[in-house]
Design a protein around this motif. Structure first.
Motif, mmCIF file in Angstrom:
data_model
loop_
_atom_site.group_PDB
_atom_site.id
_atom_site.type_symbol
_atom_site.label_atom_id
_atom_site.label_comp_id
_atom_site.label_asym_id
_atom_site.label_seq_id
_atom_site.Cartn_x
_atom_site.Cartn_y
_atom_site.Cartn_z
ATOM 1 N N VAL A 175 0.840 -1.206 0.000
ATOM 2 C CA VAL A 175 0.000 0.000 0.000
ATOM 3 C C VAL A 175 0.870 1.250 0.000
ATOM 4 N N MET A 176 1.880 1.277 0.845
ATOM 5 C CA MET A 176 2.761 2.451 0.915
ATOM 6 C C MET A 176 3.508 2.676 -0.390
ATOM 7 N N ARG A 177 4.001 1.589 -0.981
ATOM 8 C CA ARG A 177 4.740 1.707 -2.241
ATOM 9 C C ARG A 177 3.871 2.312 -3.341
ATOM 10 N N ASN A 178 2.636 1.875 -3.426
ATOM 11 C CA ASN A 178 1.752 2.378 -4.473
ATOM 12 C C ASN A 178 1.215 3.770 -4.152
ATOM 13 N N LEU A 179 1.045 4.072 -2.888
ATOM 14 C CA LEU A 179 0.687 5.442 -2.518
ATOM 15 C C LEU A 179 1.770 6.415 -2.953
ATOM 16 N N SER A 180 3.006 6.041 -2.705
ATOM 17 C CA SER A 180 4.125 6.889 -3.115
ATOM 18 C C SER A 180 4.155 7.068 -4.630
ATOM 19 N N ALA A 181 3.826 5.998 -5.369
ATOM 20 C CA ALA A 181 3.879 6.054 -6.836
ATOM 21 C C ALA A 181 2.808 6.957 -7.435
ATOM 22 N N VAL A 182 1.683 7.146 -6.736
ATOM 23 C CA VAL A 182 0.630 8.018 -7.272
ATOM 24 C C VAL A 182 0.731 9.433 -6.719
ATOM 25 N N GLY A 183 1.807 9.719 -5.997
ATOM 26 C CA GLY A 183 2.073 11.095 -5.594
ATOM 27 C C GLY A 183 1.661 11.471 -4.198
ATOM 28 N N ALA A 184 1.419 10.492 -3.335
ATOM 29 C CA ALA A 184 1.091 10.819 -1.948
ATOM 30 C C ALA A 184 2.304 11.467 -1.277
ATOM 31 N N GLU A 185 2.085 12.571 -0.577
ATOM 32 C CA GLU A 185 3.183 13.289 0.063
ATOM 33 C C GLU A 185 3.654 12.552 1.313
ATOM 34 N N ASP A 186 4.965 12.484 1.466
ATOM 35 C CA ASP A 186 5.535 11.771 2.608
ATOM 36 C C ASP A 186 5.040 12.331 3.932
ATOM 37 N N GLU A 187 4.816 13.643 3.988
ATOM 38 C CA GLU A 187 4.378 14.275 5.226
ATOM 39 C C GLU A 187 2.859 14.426 5.281
ATOM 40 N N GLY A 188 2.166 13.934 4.249
ATOM 41 C CA GLY A 188 0.715 14.034 4.240
ATOM 42 C C GLY A 188 0.071 13.060 5.210
ATOM 43 N N ARG A 189 -1.198 13.332 5.545
ATOM 44 C CA ARG A 189 -1.878 12.519 6.545
ATOM 45 C C ARG A 189 -2.028 11.070 6.093
ATOM 46 N N THR A 190 -2.316 10.851 4.800
ATOM 47 C CA THR A 190 -2.534 9.486 4.319
ATOM 48 C C THR A 190 -1.257 8.655 4.407
ATOM 49 N N MET A 191 -0.149 9.218 3.947
ATOM 50 C CA MET A 191 1.114 8.470 3.975
ATOM 51 C C MET A 191 1.595 8.261 5.403
ATOM 52 N N ARG A 192 1.401 9.240 6.263
ATOM 53 C CA ARG A 192 1.822 9.076 7.658
ATOM 54 C C ARG A 192 0.992 8.001 8.354
ATOM 55 N N HIS A 193 -0.288 7.971 8.038
ATOM 56 C CA HIS A 193 -1.165 6.948 8.624
ATOM 57 C C HIS A 193 -0.722 5.556 8.176
ATOM 58 N N ALA A 194 -0.448 5.404 6.881
ATOM 59 C CA ALA A 194 0.016 4.112 6.362
ATOM 60 C C ALA A 194 1.377 3.748 6.941
ATOM 61 N N GLY A 195 2.256 4.739 7.070
ATOM 62 C CA GLY A 195 3.591 4.492 7.603
ATOM 63 C C GLY A 195 3.572 4.028 9.045
ATOM 64 N N ARG A 196 2.699 4.615 9.857
ATOM 65 C CA ARG A 196 2.604 4.187 11.257
ATOM 66 C C ARG A 196 2.064 2.760 11.356
ATOM 67 N N LEU A 197 1.104 2.442 10.479
ATOM 68 C CA LEU A 197 0.577 1.079 10.470
ATOM 69 C C LEU A 197 1.677 0.074 10.153
ATOM 70 N N ARG A 198 2.462 0.372 9.122
ATOM 71 C CA ARG A 198 3.522 -0.566 8.750
ATOM 72 C C ARG A 198 4.602 -0.633 9.822
#
Length: 318
Positions: free
Chosen positions: A252-275
């Motif tokens: 999920v994180m890899r594909n979020l990054s590929a579609v332009g999710a910002e590293d400091e954005g809420r979605t990527m941070r939420h996924a990052g904490r889960l992982r």
């Protein structure tokens, strides 16, 4: 990419994966129901199938008593159950048709052929004749759809939304299977008095592993008897296990990054904490504090992540 197109692609892959996961869960329950067991234990297993998808109230209001035949019919071919295999494959095909231009010819034909084939199988009574063969067919069609996507589609945004949907759905399903199956045998974790039927235990956990194609992988990783704690570790924390929660969240994180999710954005941070919680966790600590509590919280956070993805990239939910 238009958010509506991304939405259709995301849900096409989620529904395809959901149909496969439902087939896997029903198949493992069908097989374990053939083991020597009391009527109460058998009913608990089928109740777990309905609890897995939070469908028990709807089932009981329409079917009444929980029976193997009733649950199988409800979860496979019932057109009024939105989570049935029939409706999942229908929804996957409708989402694919809505974005026909974003798919390769082979990817569209895989979805369309699956839909036409299940209509034929339903007319012929294939499920009633041999449930296990039908479940294998559902799994095979999901493999075909996924393989065609990987082998023919350009790895652009469309591809990444497809993969993101698959990983998110799979993470959710693996967590639900673990929660339901461990809850059914909650007293098995701590202490082995030697009074339990070890043969039944083996077949139970072997069936759980087979439901996620993990039996052979377990043998390669642990080379020892099957234990509940190791099953939990494999399906939660082993990053190399393709259906583990850890592996799915990495995807999920890899594909979020590929579609332009910002590293400091809420979605990527939420996924990052889960992982991160999975990457640095230890199974003994999880079991000591409560597996059910951990998985319940994980499912809530996965649902929140799905809502964040919808808000940032897809058509907002009404």
């Amino acid at each position: 990419m238009l958010s509506r197109t991304a939405d259709h692609l995301f849900w096409m892959s989620r529904y395809t994966e959901r149909a496969e996961n439902t087939a896997r869960m029903l198949n493992v329950n069908y097989e374990t129901s053939m083991l020597p067991q009391s009527a109460a234990v058998s009913e608990t297993g089928w109740l777990g199938v309905l609890s897995l998808s939070e469908l028990l109230p709807d089932y009981t209001s329409r079917y009444g008593e929980v029976t193997p035949q009733g649950v199988m019919q409800y979860m496979v071919l019932d057109e009024l159950n939105p989570a049935s295999i029939f409706n999942c494959l229908k929804a996957a095909r409708e989402n694919a048709r809505a974005v026909r231009g974003a798919l390769t010819t082979e990817a569209w034909e895989a979805q369309n052929d699956t839909w036409l084939e299940i209509l034929r199988l339903r007319r012929q009574g294939a499920f009633e004749r041999d449930p296990r063969e039908f479940f294998e067919w559902v799994k095979f069609r999901s493999h075909v759809s996924r393989g065609v996507t990987l082998g023919t589609m350009m790895q652009d945004e469309a591809f990444h939304f497809l993969r993101m949907g698959t990983y998110l759905e799979r993470a959710d399903n693996t967590a639900r299977i673990l929660d339901v199956k461990f809850h059914a045998v909650a007293n098995d974790f701590y202490g082995s008095s030697g009074e339990r039927n070890q043969e039944n235990d083996f077949y139970h956990w072997a069936a759980v592993l087979r439901s996620v194609s993990g039996f052979e992988i377990y043998r390669k990783v642990y080379r020892d008897v099957i234990t509940p704690a190791r099953v939990a570790e494999l399906l939660m924390l082993r990053a190399e296990m393709p259906r583990s929660i850890h592996h799915c969240m990495t995807g999920v994180m890899r594909n979020l990054s590929a579609v332009g999710a910002e590293d400091e954005g809420r979605t990527m941070r939420h996924a990052g904490r889960l992982r991160a919680d999975l990457q640095y966790a230890h199974i003994d600590e999880i079991l000591a504090t409560g597996l059910h509590a951990f998985l319940t919280q994980f499912l809530e956070r996965v649902n929140q992540l799905g809502a964040h993805i919808s808000r940032d990239f897809l058509v907002p939910a009404a």
